[in-house]
Design an enzyme around this catalytic site. Structure first.
Site, PDB file in Angstrom:
ATOM      1  N   THR A  48      29.314  49.237  36.939  1.00 37.94           N
ATOM      2  CA  THR A  48      28.405  48.112  36.757  1.00 37.94           C
ATOM      3  C   THR A  48      27.213  48.164  37.690  1.00 37.94           C
ATOM      4  O   THR A  48      26.131  47.710  37.355  1.00 37.94           O
ATOM      5  CB  THR A  48      29.168  46.784  36.961  1.00 37.94           C
ATOM      6  N   THR A  58      33.803  48.813  39.875  1.00 39.57           N
ATOM      7  CA  THR A  58      34.742  48.083  40.729  1.00 39.57           C
ATOM      8  C   THR A  58      36.185  48.127  40.239  1.00 39.57           C
ATOM      9  O   THR A  58      37.110  47.967  41.035  1.00 39.57           O
ATOM     10  CB  THR A  58      34.315  46.607  40.868  1.00 39.57           C
ATOM     11  N   ASP A  59      36.402  48.347  38.951  1.00 43.83           N
ATOM     12  CA  ASP A  59      37.759  48.227  38.410  1.00 43.83           C
ATOM     13  C   ASP A  59      38.743  49.187  39.066  1.00 43.83           C
ATOM     14  O   ASP A  59      39.902  48.837  39.309  1.00 43.83           O
ATOM     15  CB  ASP A  59      37.758  48.445  36.896  1.00 43.83           C
ATOM     16  N   LYS A 114      40.771  45.096  44.451  1.00 38.16           N
ATOM     17  CA  LYS A 114      40.023  44.098  43.684  1.00 38.16           C
ATOM     18  C   LYS A 114      41.006  43.009  43.279  1.00 38.16           C
ATOM     19  O   LYS A 114      41.962  43.252  42.539  1.00 38.16           O
ATOM     20  CB  LYS A 114      39.392  44.742  42.448  1.00 38.16           C
TER      21      LYS A 114
END
Length: 477
Positions: A110, A186-187, A265
């Protein structure tokens, strides 16, 4: 047919029929009158997965709204606007000899994506050089070299990509750069950060993994702040290990520095989604000022030691989440497929249903190492407390102490790719290599540094006021 699709990006037959009636199409500036009222704005491409019978427009104030279309709708086309594209021309800013020389290695995600109006999702788009152009403040922090390693979303990462990334990072560090940024989705950021922590040896500079929860072309994006924070950490801190730099509070006024092997996360969409687990963050960064919470981290040195990357990684490492009623052949699947190692996220202190014991015995006979971690995330395995845990250990299962499941997985992939001696493998699994295992859980590891401390008093007050208001209303009734 193609022309129609191009003129009505993402729209379906009912909407196209009404828009065509008035000569309107995507990027037309319109004045639209419905039974609800009158609005003025520019027609945006429509999410192709959204229902038919609506038009989406961008208002003058920048907000997007969806408007229902029917036979009473009236549209006046005011003008045809050029197609909106978020684009940054790559720039090469002048080098400042007083600033540190860093390299930004882009992998996708992202932080290097833009919104696709037609699908409603984000797509990989920006090269690292374009990110630099989008965040000109970086030129006040560092001299930045950029390199595209991958252009993929983080869910498409693979162990072999971690290895290639680590090798690219080591090569760059040995050219003399003072820090490395890794732009990443980020995942699976915590997978990559932990993998790099094991794959890289003799780091002399920071390797700062950074991402964003919202794409770079959105006004609410956290990309700029995260990038600036990451560059400051990479260029000015005395850290010499793999860390993650992400927003630290819901107020977006500071960032945290997380150890690459102790971070996860913890929210699917909040911009301050990352947390250090079982331990406080290493430090905080606010307005380019770094405050370290501990001195227990690897520091830069003047030693002229070459940074190296592992030569191999084992891709056939499985991870299983224990749950009530899980089938007994779940572990057998990995063994049948010749997997070389398995990580279990066990219930409680590190348990699995007793139905799986035969499969664990089979793994032991096949010399396939099995690591037990806890799905609670916080806390340690305690496999000597209950009978279940003791029996599991009798089948050779190795307690993962307080390693996070994904960290145990990347660690095992590194170990099995580079070591073959059974005793050495077992010893390495149980050893603290890159801060992935802590001696104990500090009191502030679970309760504070969770990004909401400054908001707690006001939240309590607001909740109290709300209860009082409800109580007052009831009394009036």
């Amino acid at each position: 047919m193609t022309d129609i699709i191009d003129e009505f990006e993402g729209y379906k037959p009912k909407s196209i029929k009404i828009l065509s009636k008035f000569g309107a199409k995507t990027w037309s500036k319109i004045r639209i009158e419905t039974q609800v009222g009158i609005s003025e704005g520019t027609i945006l491409p429509r999410n192709k997965y959204a229902p038919d019978g609506f038009v989406e427009i961008k208002l003058k104030n920048g907000y997007n709204i969806g408007i229902f279309l029917d036979e009473t709708t009236k549209i006046e086309v005011l003008s045809q606007e050029p197609k909106m594209e978020v684009k940054f021309d790559p720039i090469t800013p002048p080098r400042n000899k007083k600033l540190p020389n860093l390299v930004l290695m882009g992998t996708g995600g992202t932080i290097s994506s833009r919104l696709d109006y037609v699908t409603g999702g984000v797509i990989p788009a920006f090269k690292p050089a374009e990110l630099y152009a989008a965040v000109p403040e970086l030129s006040n922090v560092c001299n930045l070299e950029t390199e595209v390693v991958y252009q993929i979303f983080s869910e498409n990462m693979k162990p072999k990509y971690w290895l290639q990334l680590a090798q690219s990072i080591a090569k760059k560090i040995n050219t003399g750069v003072e820090g490395v940024l890794v732009a990443h989705g980020t995942d699976t950021l915590s997978y990559t950060s932990s993998a790099l922590a094991f794959l890289l040896k003799d780091l002399q500079v920071p390797v700062v993994c950074v991402g964003s929860q919202r794409s770079s072309d959105r006004p609410s994006s956290d990309a700029a702040m995260n990038l600036i924070n990451a560059a400051s950490i990479a260029g000015t801190s005395d850290i010499a290990e793999v860390v993650v730099a992400m927003l630290g509070s819901s107020a977006h006024d500071y960032g945290f520095i997380h150890r690459g092997t102790r971070v996860r996360k913890m929210h699917s969409s909040a911009r301050h989604a990352f947390r250090s687990i079982d331990t406080p963050p290493l430090g905080m960064i606010r307005e380019n000022q770094i405050s370290m919470f501990t001195s227990d981290y690897q520091k830069r040195s003047n030693n002229q030691i070459e940074t190296t990357a592992a030569k191999n990684i084992e891709e056939k490492v499985g991870m299983v989440y224990a749950y009530p009623g899980m089938p007994i052949d779940l572990l057998d699947y990995y063994l049948d497929k010749n997997y070389k190692g398995i990580v279990i996220a066990g219930t409680g202190l590190g348990h699995v249903p007793s139905d799986l014991f035969k499969s664990l015995a089979r793994a032991q006979d096949a010399k396939v190492p099995v690591i037990m971690t806890v799905q609670t995330l916080w806390g340690f395995t305690g496999m000597d407390v209950y009978e279940n845990g003791r029996e599991i250990q009798s089948y050779g299962v190795i307690p993962g102490q307080n390693m996070l499941p994904e960290v145990a997985m990347t660690k095992l992939a590194w170990i099995l790719g580079n070591y073959s001696n059974e005793t050495e493998i077992t010893d390495l699994i149980s050893s603290n290599i890159a801060g992935e295992i802590t001696l104990g859980e500090p009191i502030n590891g679970y309760q504070i540094y969770q990004g909401v401390e400054s908001q707690i008093p006001s939240q309590i007050k607001n909740n109290s006021n709300l209860k009082q208001q409800k109580s007052s209303k009831k009394k009036k009734k």
